[in-house]
Design a protein around this motif. Sequence first.
Motif, short mmCIF file in Angstrom:
data_model
loop_
_atom_site.label_atom_id
_atom_site.label_comp_id
_atom_site.label_asym_id
_atom_site.label_seq_id
_atom_site.Cartn_x
_atom_site.Cartn_y
_atom_site.Cartn_z
N GLN A 125 0.81 -1.23 0.00
CA GLN A 125 0.00 0.00 0.00
C GLN A 125 0.84 1.28 0.00
O GLN A 125 2.00 1.28 0.44
N ALA A 126 0.23 2.35 -0.46
CA ALA A 126 0.84 3.68 -0.42
C ALA A 126 0.03 4.57 0.51
O ALA A 126 -1.20 4.45 0.58
N LEU A 127 0.73 5.44 1.22
CA LEU A 127 0.06 6.45 2.04
C LEU A 127 0.18 7.79 1.29
O LEU A 127 1.28 8.21 0.92
N VAL A 128 -0.97 8.42 1.06
CA VAL A 128 -1.00 9.67 0.31
C VAL A 128 -1.49 10.79 1.22
O VAL A 128 -2.51 10.64 1.91
N ALA A 129 -0.75 11.91 1.23
CA ALA A 129 -1.24 13.12 1.90
C ALA A 129 -2.20 13.80 0.93
O ALA A 129 -1.80 14.28 -0.13
N VAL A 130 -3.47 13.81 1.28
CA VAL A 130 -4.49 14.34 0.37
C VAL A 130 -4.40 15.86 0.34
O VAL A 130 -4.30 16.51 1.38
N ARG A 131 -4.41 16.43 -0.86
CA ARG A 131 -4.48 17.88 -0.96
C ARG A 131 -5.92 18.31 -1.29
O ARG A 131 -6.53 19.07 -0.55
N TYR A 132 -6.45 17.79 -2.43
CA TYR A 132 -7.81 18.17 -2.81
C TYR A 132 -8.70 16.94 -2.93
O TYR A 132 -8.25 15.88 -3.34
N GLY A 133 -9.96 17.12 -2.58
CA GLY A 133 -10.97 16.09 -2.81
C GLY A 133 -12.17 16.74 -3.50
O GLY A 133 -12.74 17.69 -2.98
N GLY A 134 -12.54 16.24 -4.66
CA GLY A 134 -13.69 16.78 -5.38
C GLY A 134 -14.99 16.23 -4.80
O GLY A 134 -15.11 15.04 -4.58
N VAL A 135 -15.95 17.14 -4.57
CA VAL A 135 -17.26 16.71 -4.07
C VAL A 135 -18.08 16.22 -5.26
O VAL A 135 -18.32 16.96 -6.22
N CYS A 136 -18.48 14.96 -5.19
CA CYS A 136 -19.18 14.30 -6.30
C CYS A 136 -20.67 14.26 -6.02
O CYS A 136 -21.10 14.33 -4.87
N GLY A 137 -21.46 14.09 -7.07
CA GLY A 137 -22.90 13.91 -6.90
C GLY A 137 -23.21 12.77 -5.95
O GLY A 137 -24.15 12.86 -5.14
N SER A 138 -22.40 11.70 -5.98
CA SER A 138 -22.68 10.57 -5.08
C SER A 138 -22.42 10.95 -3.63
O SER A 138 -23.16 10.55 -2.73
N ASP A 139 -21.38 11.76 -3.36
CA ASP A 139 -21.15 12.25 -1.99
C ASP A 139 -22.36 13.04 -1.51
O ASP A 139 -22.79 12.92 -0.36
N LEU A 140 -22.90 13.86 -2.42
CA LEU A 140 -24.07 14.68 -2.06
C LEU A 140 -25.29 13.80 -1.78
O LEU A 140 -26.07 14.10 -0.88
N HIS A 141 -25.43 12.71 -2.55
CA HIS A 141 -26.55 11.78 -2.32
C HIS A 141 -26.43 11.12 -0.94
O HIS A 141 -27.41 11.00 -0.22
N TYR A 142 -25.22 10.68 -0.58
CA TYR A 142 -25.04 10.09 0.75
C TYR A 142 -25.40 11.12 1.83
O TYR A 142 -26.00 10.78 2.85
#
Length: 341
Positions: free
Chosen positions: A26-43
């Motif tokens: 596995q790789a560990l990634v320091a997240v910079r940006y996360g795009g808000v998706c329609g599915s995130d909004l549905h949840y």
Amino acid sequence: MLGCVIHGPGDLRVAELPEPRPGPGQALVAVRYGGVCGSDLHYWRHGGVGDFRLREPMVLGHEVVGTTLSYGDGASGPPLGTAVAVHPATPCGMCPECADGRRNVCRDTRYLGSAARFPHVQGGFAAQVVVPAEQVRPLPAGLDLRRAALAEPLSVALHALRRAGDVRGRHVLVTGAGPIGCLVVAAAKAAGAARVTVTDLLPAALAYASAAGADTLVRADDPTDRGWPAEVDAAVEASGVAAGLDTCLRLVRRGGVLVQLGMLPPGPSPFAGNLVVSREIELRGAFRFDGEFDEALTLLTAEPLFDELISAVVPARDAESAFTLAADRSRSCKVLLDFGS
Ligand SMILES: [Zn+2]
Ligand SMILES: [Zn+2]
């Protein structure tokens, strides 16, 4: 570390989460940006998306970019500190669909921030995320992290277009000018479509479609709109509402391809099935993507217009206001959460 956890409809919490450690491979990634998706909004709004229901708290997010922080045993990849985009899917590699090269419909896939399986796969809206090392992709030279955050939704659009077949010189209809619809427009133009017509209820959404390269904009609620085509060669339904599917069924030419990309409401959806029969319309679904991710990174690098589809970048601790903004299509297209500010 900070993470955005959905607990149920309307219950999104920005919480302190334990920092993950990369396991073998596995790789560990320091997240910079996360795009808000329609599915995130549905949840967030409904506690589920399509037929997938939330059954336990889940970190949302599958459109993530950042930099590599460390690798687990036996894992390798781009040097630490490299800017990367994360391919969110881990297909099983063993089922009939995987064997058949259709890994996006793998029956046992793991997808970041998805309640399709239980326990749910925790997502990438967190300061750090662990993924299989082969799912991190270094960004091509000239592509910044901000624009690269569109790699996942653009891959979805590219896959839908692949399902539509060769669109070179063709007239393509896209119903729904949300972020995915706009990315389908851009992908269709890049693929050589002669004309792309887009329908939506909202002028603001149509303006984003125009920025993405749409030739004709149509107000979906105005039957007298002069932009309505008599017929189109191919249609991509990107609104996820039955009315959009109906529009596509009525306008796609006889023998044409209709791609249902938008996730329809849960359960059965009524549709004008007799048109499918009498006009021999090829009704195809499009779900997620596979190898299109690398294609998306290349296209993003070449085309600055994609920047115009990113309408806001919001600090991750204000996730609730970012979601509120993303859900208001009169004020936004793609909204990014910023985990690095
Ligand atoms: Zn997405
Ligand atoms: Zn599989």
